[in-house]
Scaffold this motif. Structure first.
Motif, mmCIF file in Angstrom:
data_model
loop_
_atom_site.group_PDB
_atom_site.id
_atom_site.type_symbol
_atom_site.label_atom_id
_atom_site.label_comp_id
_atom_site.label_asym_id
_atom_site.label_seq_id
_atom_site.Cartn_x
_atom_site.Cartn_y
_atom_site.Cartn_z
ATOM 1 N N LEU A 76 4.109 6.622 2.824
ATOM 2 C CA LEU A 76 3.641 6.334 1.468
ATOM 3 C C LEU A 76 3.844 7.532 0.564
ATOM 4 N N ILE A 77 3.648 8.738 1.130
ATOM 5 C CA ILE A 77 3.851 9.936 0.314
ATOM 6 C C ILE A 77 5.328 10.070 -0.049
ATOM 7 N N ILE A 78 6.209 9.750 0.910
ATOM 8 C CA ILE A 78 7.647 9.796 0.618
ATOM 9 C C ILE A 78 7.994 8.763 -0.442
ATOM 10 N N TRP A 79 7.442 7.552 -0.276
ATOM 11 C CA TRP A 79 7.790 6.463 -1.189
ATOM 12 C C TRP A 79 7.161 6.645 -2.567
ATOM 13 N N LEU A 80 5.870 6.986 -2.576
ATOM 14 C CA LEU A 80 5.117 6.904 -3.837
ATOM 15 C C LEU A 80 4.633 8.257 -4.329
ATOM 16 N N GLY A 81 4.877 9.312 -3.574
ATOM 17 C CA GLY A 81 4.432 10.632 -4.017
ATOM 18 C C GLY A 81 2.977 10.867 -3.684
ATOM 19 N N LEU A 82 2.441 11.936 -4.260
ATOM 20 C CA LEU A 82 1.084 12.337 -3.914
ATOM 21 C C LEU A 82 0.034 11.754 -4.857
ATOM 22 N N GLY A 83 0.460 10.941 -5.807
ATOM 23 C CA GLY A 83 -0.471 10.476 -6.843
ATOM 24 C C GLY A 83 -1.422 9.387 -6.358
ATOM 25 N N GLU A 84 -2.020 8.737 -7.344
ATOM 26 C CA GLU A 84 -2.996 7.684 -7.068
ATOM 27 C C GLU A 84 -2.385 6.531 -6.282
ATOM 28 N N SER A 85 -1.141 6.174 -6.632
ATOM 29 C CA SER A 85 -0.573 4.936 -6.086
ATOM 30 C C SER A 85 -0.482 4.996 -4.562
ATOM 31 N N SER A 86 -0.175 6.168 -4.000
ATOM 32 C CA SER A 86 -0.056 6.203 -2.541
ATOM 33 C C SER A 86 -1.415 5.988 -1.879
ATOM 34 N N LYS A 87 -2.480 6.496 -2.509
ATOM 35 C CA LYS A 87 -3.817 6.309 -1.923
ATOM 36 C C LYS A 87 -4.243 4.856 -2.000
ATOM 37 N N ILE A 88 -3.969 4.245 -3.154
ATOM 38 C CA ILE A 88 -4.343 2.841 -3.307
ATOM 39 C C ILE A 88 -3.509 1.969 -2.369
ATOM 40 N N ALA A 89 -2.238 2.325 -2.215
ATOM 41 C CA ALA A 89 -1.377 1.562 -1.298
ATOM 42 C C ALA A 89 -1.910 1.640 0.127
ATOM 43 N N LEU A 90 -2.409 2.804 0.523
ATOM 44 C CA LEU A 90 -2.968 2.940 1.872
ATOM 45 C C LEU A 90 -4.158 1.999 2.069
ATOM 46 N N LEU A 91 -5.004 1.975 1.048
ATOM 47 C CA LEU A 91 -6.155 1.077 1.093
ATOM 48 C C LEU A 91 -5.722 -0.372 1.244
ATOM 49 N N VAL A 92 -4.722 -0.746 0.432
ATOM 50 C CA VAL A 92 -4.259 -2.137 0.472
ATOM 51 C C VAL A 92 -3.716 -2.462 1.859
#
Lengths: 332, 293
Positions: free
Chosen positions: A194-210
């Motif tokens: 997710l960090i590779i795909w979406l970077g370190l921002g909010e979106s990677s954290k929310i994606a992990l949750l999802v």
């Protein structure tokens, strides 16, 4: 003795009850052959084998089954038994008080170093300090926002998918294998991707949750929807309901309490994942605060944050439980 | 096809004229057969005989017909075919001359469990079918109140199904089907789960509702006494394959009460039907035993 003129078209079988009482009592359990004979000779033999060769009543070749001594009266609570309301409240209070007391005595006795296990008072004052500085609220808000957003997205995806899987065979066949597989991939293992795909921002954290919530919630929703009694669907059709009306007016209200229950279970998982995400890469949030405190060995702060996480989780749980009880009054 | 139907009587004329006949539809089954495995590979252990074969049945408008038969005779299948929940593999079902293509409110269904919506109150259950129609709320409420009253539950409109007794639940189920003003009401063992006393009440109640609404009633039961007590005609099904073996008029006065059960004509017909059902049931079980051994 009745039963002499049974109004049956077929011949009435000679029933064991027709034997005179003496024959019944003479069939003692020890003797293999009862003295009076196993069938009354005046009665015609019934179906073959009924008046048999054996010793027991009815011509069976065995005696009565062995007896067990009666169970000793037990003071232990019986299985499936409920407790009285006062006892229940005492137990509930104990459930919180006992661990607290253990904590207090452990830290007060000095058996464990304060650095490893801070006293409740130290944790409380650490919490107050964090609240005063404002970081507790900003961190809590960051985490709550992430959980809220991620969980909502997960529910928005999983409820329609689960609804389709539970109500339509083709959706079940299409989705169950892939979701069943994805579910077993640990969400935290997706963090590097997710960090590779979406970077370190909010979106990677929310994606992990999802990712952590969506598959479980889909399967649990599907299970709830699938449990609808088929006769409810059939009778809806005979009352004139079209397919979309059955989905909206029959399946949805039937499944709603169970769907909220599933969401309640998965909300707890969402809180786990937000903290995991913030432990790895974040500049705010309760998980981030824990890693910061770890760096400076501030275990009292870690404890304070843990307590806050627990309390927020409990609040969410209670709110969803209230919602469930409200829509599911009929189910109780 | 089945053998010659020695006992079958012409099925068109009802023995007793229906009370009103206006609210009821004419139901016609022509050569109806149902084979659940037709055109597919028969799974191992599935019976090699169709569930229903060559069923011809005519129910006149406003008539009350009971179908009896032992378990496995396909009587529930027959009712589900008429309801449109399943399509026959042979023949045709028509209501007022129009073929039955699927479930619809003109053929109301009441099943043994009642199948009430547990989250809806008694009144809201009755309202379900009406909510799907373009009907003003006040009009809907008026009709629901009338049907609640008709089934004697005016005081229970706000109760959830879980708060009602078994008999009350069946009353709601009947009212819910009737509220759509169906041309025919289909009852599948509606009183099968009730205790004997409640069942007796419900039978009298059903006769009353039928008299009040004039609808056509097709009822499936395994209780021969109930069938003879309620019906104007009793149709007997046999199994392997399911087929009509008798279609007997019930020559009893229209006003049935508890005394009807002691009427010699009632007792005679009951015995006749019971013997028929028993005969075919025993033939069925011995066939089963033969295939099992």
């Amino acid at each position: 003795m009745s039963g002499t003129d049974l109004p049956l078209t077929a011949p009435a079988p000679a029933v064991a009850d027709d034997r005179p009482a003496s024959a019944a009592s003479a069939a003692s359990p020890v003797s293999p052959v009862s003295p009076a004979g196993s069938a009354d000779p005046t009665q015609p033999a019934g179906p073959a084998g009924r008046a048999g060769v054996g010793g027991g009543p009815g011509g069976r070749a065995w005696g009565p089954p062995p007896r067990r001594r009666p169970a000793r009266p037990s003071r232990l609570p019986k299985l499936g038994e409920d407790v009285s309301p006062p006892t229940r409240w005492v137990l509930r209070v104990l459930s919180v008080v006992v661990p607290l007391v253990v904590w207090v005595t452990l830290s007060a006795s000095g058996a464990v170093d304060d650095t490893f296990l801070p006293s409740p008072a130290a944790v409380f004052s650490a919490g107050v300090d964090m609240a005063r500085s404002g970081e507790l609220f900003s961190d809590t808000w960051s985490s709550v926002r992430r959980v809220g957003l991620g969980f909502l997205i997960a529910v928005a995806i999983s409820v329609p998918l689960g609804f389709a899987m539970g109500s339509m065979g083709w959706a079940q066949a299409l989705l169950e294998p892939v979701i069943g597989l994805l579910r077993y991939m640990p969400a935290s293992a997706f963090i590097p991707l997710l960090i590779i795909w979406l970077g370190l921002g909010e979106s990677s954290k929310i994606a992990l949750l999802v990712i952590g919530v969506v598959f479980f919630n889909t399967l649990m929703t599907a299970d709830v929807v699938r449990r609808i009694p088929p006769d409810l669907l059939e009778v809806s059709g005979t009352l004139g309901a079209r397919q979309h009306e059955i989905a909206r007016k029959v399946i949805l209200p039937y499944a709603l309490p169970g769907m909220i229950d599933a969401a309640r279970v998965n909300a707890a998982a969402a809180w786990n994942f937000v903290v995991v995400a913030e432990l790895v890469a974040a500049t705010s949030g309760l998980g981030y605060r824990i890693t910061r405190a770890q760096r400076f060995l501030q275990t009292d702060k870690i404890f304070a944050v843990l307590v806050v996480i627990g309390l927020i989780g409990l609040t969410i749980d209670v709110l969803l439980r209230l919602a469930r009880d409200r829509v599911g009054r009929w189910a109780r | 096809m089945s053998g010659p139907d020695l006992t079958k009587t012409p099925a068109t004329a009802p023995a007793v004229p229906a009370p009103t006949g206006e609210g009821g539809g004419a139901l016609l089954l022509r050569g109806v057969g149902m084979d659940f495995h037709a055109g597919r590979r028969r799974p191992a252990g599935a019976p090699a005989i169709p569930t229903l074969v060559g069923v011809d049945l005519a129910v006149a408008p406003g008539e009350f017909v009971c179908i009896v038969g032992a378990s496995g005779s396909g009587k529930s299948t027959l009712l589900r075919l008429v309801a449109g929940l399943i399509r026959p593999t042979e023949g045709q079902v028509t209501l007022d001359g129009r073929p039955v293509e699927g479930p619809g409110p003109e053929r109301g269904l009441v099943c043994q469990s009642g199948a009430l919506f547990p989250w809806r109150t008694a009144a809201a259950n009755i309202a379900f079918g009406l909510e799907l129609l373009p009907m003003p709320r006040a009009e809907r409420r008026r009709r629901v109140a009338w049907y609640l009253n008709e089934v004697g539950l005016e005081a229970y409109g706000d109760r959830l199904p879980g708060q009602l007794s078994g008999g009350q639940r069946q009353r709601v189920a009947i009212a819910r089907a009737l509220a759509c003003e169906p041309r025919v009401v289909l009852l599948d063992e509606p009183f099968g789960a009730l205790d004997v006393q409640t069942k007796e009440d419900m039978q009298l109640f059903l006769r009353q509702v039928w008299a009040d609404t004039g609808t056509t009633v097709l009822m499936v039961t395994h209780d021969v006494e109930e069938a003879v007590f309620l019906g104007q005609r009793v149709v007997v099904l046999a199994s392997d394959p399911g087929r009509v073996v008798a279609d007997l008029p019930v020559r009893l006065p229209a006003g049935r009460d508890l005394g009807t059960r002691r009427d010699p004509a009632f007792l005679e017909l009951r015995a006749e039907v019971e013997d028929l059902v028993r005969l075919h049931h025993r033939a069925h079980t011995s066939r089963l035993a033969a295939t099992a051994g």
